[in-house]
Motif scaffolding. Structure first.
Motif, PDB file in Angstrom:
ATOM      1  N   VAL A  30       0.938  -1.331  -0.074  1.00 22.08           N
ATOM      2  CA  VAL A  30      -0.052  -0.019  -0.030  1.00 22.08           C
ATOM      3  C   VAL A  30       0.917   1.424  -0.034  1.00 22.08           C
ATOM      4  O   VAL A  30       0.718   2.208  -0.848  1.00 22.08           O
ATOM      5  N   LEU A  31       2.054   1.120   0.703  1.00 25.19           N
ATOM      6  CA  LEU A  31       2.806   2.346   0.701  1.00 25.19           C
ATOM      7  C   LEU A  31       3.803   2.422  -0.422  1.00 25.19           C
ATOM      8  O   LEU A  31       4.527   3.369  -0.239  1.00 25.19           O
ATOM      9  N   GLY A  32       3.900   1.720  -1.288  1.00 23.96           N
ATOM     10  CA  GLY A  32       4.587   1.521  -2.404  1.00 23.96           C
ATOM     11  C   GLY A  32       5.871   0.752  -2.246  1.00 23.96           C
ATOM     12  O   GLY A  32       7.002   0.844  -3.166  1.00 23.96           O
ATOM     13  N   GLY A  33       6.005   0.049  -1.158  1.00 20.43           N
ATOM     14  CA  GLY A  33       7.141  -0.867  -0.886  1.00 20.43           C
ATOM     15  C   GLY A  33       6.975  -2.201  -1.789  1.00 20.43           C
ATOM     16  O   GLY A  33       6.135  -2.386  -2.180  1.00 20.43           O
ATOM     17  N   GLN A  34       8.064  -3.155  -1.409  1.00 18.21           N
ATOM     18  CA  GLN A  34       8.108  -4.414  -2.058  1.00 18.21           C
ATOM     19  C   GLN A  34       8.456  -5.415  -0.823  1.00 18.21           C
ATOM     20  O   GLN A  34       9.371  -5.444  -0.270  1.00 18.21           O
ATOM     21  N   ALA A  35       7.429  -6.046  -0.551  1.00 17.84           N
ATOM     22  CA  ALA A  35       7.477  -7.110   0.876  1.00 17.84           C
ATOM     23  C   ALA A  35       8.473  -7.943   0.371  1.00 17.84           C
ATOM     24  O   ALA A  35       8.336  -8.469  -0.683  1.00 17.84           O
ATOM     25  N   GLU A  36       9.294  -8.286   1.172  1.00 19.73           N
ATOM     26  CA  GLU A  36      10.438  -9.343   1.357  1.00 19.73           C
ATOM     27  C   GLU A  36      10.007 -10.422   2.117  1.00 19.73           C
ATOM     28  O   GLU A  36      10.362 -10.305   3.178  1.00 19.73           O
ATOM     29  N   GLY A  37       9.189 -11.321   1.618  1.00 18.92           N
ATOM     30  CA  GLY A  37       8.776 -12.254   2.617  1.00 18.92           C
ATOM     31  C   GLY A  37       9.068 -13.648   2.416  1.00 18.92           C
ATOM     32  O   GLY A  37       8.438 -14.495   2.578  1.00 18.92           O
ATOM     33  N   THR A  38      10.165 -13.799   1.618  1.00 15.77           N
ATOM     34  CA  THR A  38      10.517 -15.394   1.495  1.00 15.77           C
ATOM     35  C   THR A  38      11.097 -15.449   2.824  1.00 15.77           C
ATOM     36  O   THR A  38      11.436 -15.077   3.709  1.00 15.77           O
ATOM     37  N   VAL A  39      11.301 -17.073   3.255  1.00 17.80           N
ATOM     38  CA  VAL A  39      11.972 -17.710   4.351  1.00 17.80           C
ATOM     39  C   VAL A  39      13.389 -17.236   4.439  1.00 17.80           C
ATOM     40  O   VAL A  39      13.857 -16.641   5.470  1.00 17.80           O
ATOM     41  N   GLU A  40      14.030 -17.243   3.149  1.00 11.60           N
ATOM     42  CA  GLU A  40      15.623 -16.793   3.234  1.00 11.60           C
ATOM     43  C   GLU A  40      15.555 -15.222   3.767  1.00 11.60           C
ATOM     44  O   GLU A  40      16.355 -15.011   4.498  1.00 11.60           O
ATOM     45  N   ALA A  41      14.874 -14.352   3.155  1.00 10.90           N
ATOM     46  CA  ALA A  41      14.842 -12.931   3.855  1.00 10.90           C
ATOM     47  C   ALA A  41      14.519 -12.816   5.127  1.00 10.90           C
ATOM     48  O   ALA A  41      14.985 -11.991   5.789  1.00 10.90           O
ATOM     49  N   SER A  42      13.562 -13.492   5.490  1.00  8.99           N
ATOM     50  CA  SER A  42      13.126 -13.333   6.582  1.00  8.99           C
ATOM     51  C   SER A  42      13.936 -14.027   7.918  1.00  8.99           C
ATOM     52  O   SER A  42      14.153 -13.317   8.825  1.00  8.99           O
ATOM     53  N   ALA A  43      14.596 -15.063   7.578  1.00  6.38           N
ATOM     54  CA  ALA A  43      15.466 -15.756   8.575  1.00  6.38           C
ATOM     55  C   ALA A  43      16.823 -14.706   8.673  1.00  6.38           C
ATOM     56  O   ALA A  43      17.175 -14.820   9.971  1.00  6.38           O
ATOM     57  N   GLY A  44      17.212 -13.834   7.739  1.00 11.81           N
ATOM     58  CA  GLY A  44      18.295 -13.113   7.773  1.00 11.81           C
ATOM     59  C   GLY A  44      17.787 -11.759   8.524  1.00 11.81           C
ATOM     60  O   GLY A  44      18.590 -10.993   8.995  1.00 11.81           O
ATOM     61  N   ARG A  45      16.657 -11.603   8.676  1.00  6.22           N
ATOM     62  CA  ARG A  45      16.270 -10.191   9.193  1.00  6.22           C
ATOM     63  C   ARG A  45      15.328 -10.477  10.707  1.00  6.22           C
ATOM     64  O   ARG A  45      15.346  -9.257  11.321  1.00  6.22           O
ATOM     65  N   SER A  46      14.998 -11.618  10.888  1.00  3.03           N
ATOM     66  CA  SER A  46      14.047 -11.740  12.289  1.00  3.03           C
ATOM     67  C   SER A  46      14.817 -11.224  13.310  1.00  3.03           C
ATOM     68  O   SER A  46      16.084 -11.887  13.605  1.00  3.03           O
ATOM     69  N   ARG A  47      14.156 -10.802  14.258  1.00  5.00           N
ATOM     70  CA  ARG A  47      14.662 -10.527  15.430  1.00  5.00           C
ATOM     71  C   ARG A  47      14.354 -11.447  16.634  1.00  5.00           C
ATOM     72  O   ARG A  47      14.587 -11.094  18.021  1.00  5.00           O
ATOM     73  N   LEU A  48      13.491 -12.461  16.340  1.00  3.45           N
ATOM     74  CA  LEU A  48      12.952 -13.180  17.415  1.00  3.45           C
ATOM     75  C   LEU A  48      14.281 -14.387  17.828  1.00  3.45           C
ATOM     76  O   LEU A  48      15.141 -14.555  17.016  1.00  3.45           O
ATOM     77  N   PRO A  49      13.962 -14.822  19.042  1.00  2.00           N
ATOM     78  CA  PRO A  49      14.901 -15.791  19.666  1.00  2.00           C
ATOM     79  C   PRO A  49      14.937 -16.976  18.814  1.00  2.00           C
ATOM     80  O   PRO A  49      13.735 -17.408  18.186  1.00  2.00           O
ATOM     81  N   LYS A  50      15.957 -17.652  18.271  1.00  2.00           N
ATOM     82  CA  LYS A  50      16.110 -18.882  17.686  1.00  2.00           C
ATOM     83  C   LYS A  50      15.211 -20.062  18.512  1.00  2.00           C
ATOM     84  O   LYS A  50      15.505 -20.088  19.520  1.00  2.00           O
ATOM     85  N   TYR A  51      14.402 -20.810  17.674  1.00  2.58           N
ATOM     86  CA  TYR A  51      13.689 -21.861  18.058  1.00  2.58           C
ATOM     87  C   TYR A  51      14.614 -23.108  18.178  1.00  2.58           C
ATOM     88  O   TYR A  51      15.331 -23.461  17.424  1.00  2.58           O
ATOM     89  N   PRO A  52      14.473 -23.816  19.393  1.00  3.46           N
ATOM     90  CA  PRO A  52      15.290 -24.725  19.720  1.00  3.46           C
ATOM     91  C   PRO A  52      14.737 -26.114  18.963  1.00  3.46           C
ATOM     92  O   PRO A  52      13.461 -26.533  19.268  1.00  3.46           O
ATOM     93  N   LEU A  53      15.458 -26.459  17.813  1.00  3.20           N
ATOM     94  CA  LEU A  53      14.774 -27.634  17.046  1.00  3.20           C
ATOM     95  C   LEU A  53      14.866 -28.913  17.763  1.00  3.20           C
ATOM     96  O   LEU A  53      14.168 -29.845  17.177  1.00  3.20           O
ATOM     97  N   ASP A  54      15.507 -29.237  18.800  1.00  5.72           N
ATOM     98  CA  ASP A  54      15.328 -30.285  19.579  1.00  5.72           C
ATOM     99  C   ASP A  54      14.486 -30.449  20.521  1.00  5.72           C
ATOM    100  O   ASP A  54      14.115 -31.407  21.451  1.00  5.72           O
ATOM    101  N   ALA A  55      13.439 -29.357  20.669  1.00  4.89           N
ATOM    102  CA  ALA A  55      12.446 -29.360  21.830  1.00  4.89           C
ATOM    103  C   ALA A  55      11.337 -30.244  21.307  1.00  4.89           C
ATOM    104  O   ALA A  55      11.067 -30.632  20.262  1.00  4.89           O
ATOM    105  N   VAL A  56      10.915 -31.073  22.319  1.00  4.77           N
ATOM    106  CA  VAL A  56       9.837 -32.119  22.102  1.00  4.77           C
ATOM    107  C   VAL A  56       9.023 -31.861  23.362  1.00  4.77           C
ATOM    108  O   VAL A  56       7.698 -32.131  23.070  1.00  4.77           O
TER     109      VAL A  56
END
Length: 159
Positions: free
Chosen positions: A73-99
């Motif tokens: 809407v604002l004239g930008g280009q959403a960068e929504g791929t998993v690759e782009a998001s992985a490089g930009r996310s500020r969330l804590p990494k998820y523990p892949l060994d969690a069960v």
């Protein structure tokens, strides 16, 4: 930036699009963190949390869509791929060994808390930039994230 007749200045739109991109990355990361837990959790009361995670996944995915559309809407280009998001996310990494459920609850609590915190800060940044509509979108997201955090933390042992 794409041409648009939007009344916000290009400078404001560029600033807010950057803010939206950061939060889009966090949202996409959170969508997959919730699914990771949904797919792999084990333990007592499995079905209740498993079904809750389906609902939370849908809610976060809905907000991700709204953020990506606001970028457009604002004239930008959403960068929504998993690759782009992985490089930009500020969330804590998820523990892949969690069960165990308690491990997933702890990880998701941290993720939703960080997601809400980042969006809470973005409310003020969007307002200061002069884009109250984006600030309102971030407010809507915070309400959802705070509620989701409450639901997730309700699965922690009492005491």
């Amino acid at each position: 930036m794409h041409p648009t007749s939007h009344d916000l200045s290009k400078q404001v739109r560029q600033s807010v699009v950057g803010l939206l991109q950061d939060n889009l990355a966090d949202g996409i990361d959170l969508v997959y963190q919730v699914k990771q837990a949904h797919w792999t959790l084990r333990g007592p009361n499995f079905i209740g949390l498993h079904e809750l995670l389906d609902q939370l996944h849908e809610q976060v995915e809905d907000k991700v869509d709204l953020v990506a559309e606001r970028i457009s809407v604002l004239g930008g280009q959403a960068e929504g791929t998993v690759e782009a998001s992985a490089g930009r996310s500020r969330l804590p990494k998820y523990p892949l060994d969690a069960v165990a459920i308690e491990d997933h609850v702890a990880a998701l609590s941290k993720a939703f808390a960080a997601y809400a915190k980042n969006h809470r800060a973005a409310i003020d940044e969007a307002s200061e930039a002069g884009d109250e509509a984006t600030a309102d979108l971030f407010t809507e997201i915070v309400r959802m994230a705070d509620r989701a955090l409450w639901f997730i933390e309700a699965h922690k042992p009492v005491g």
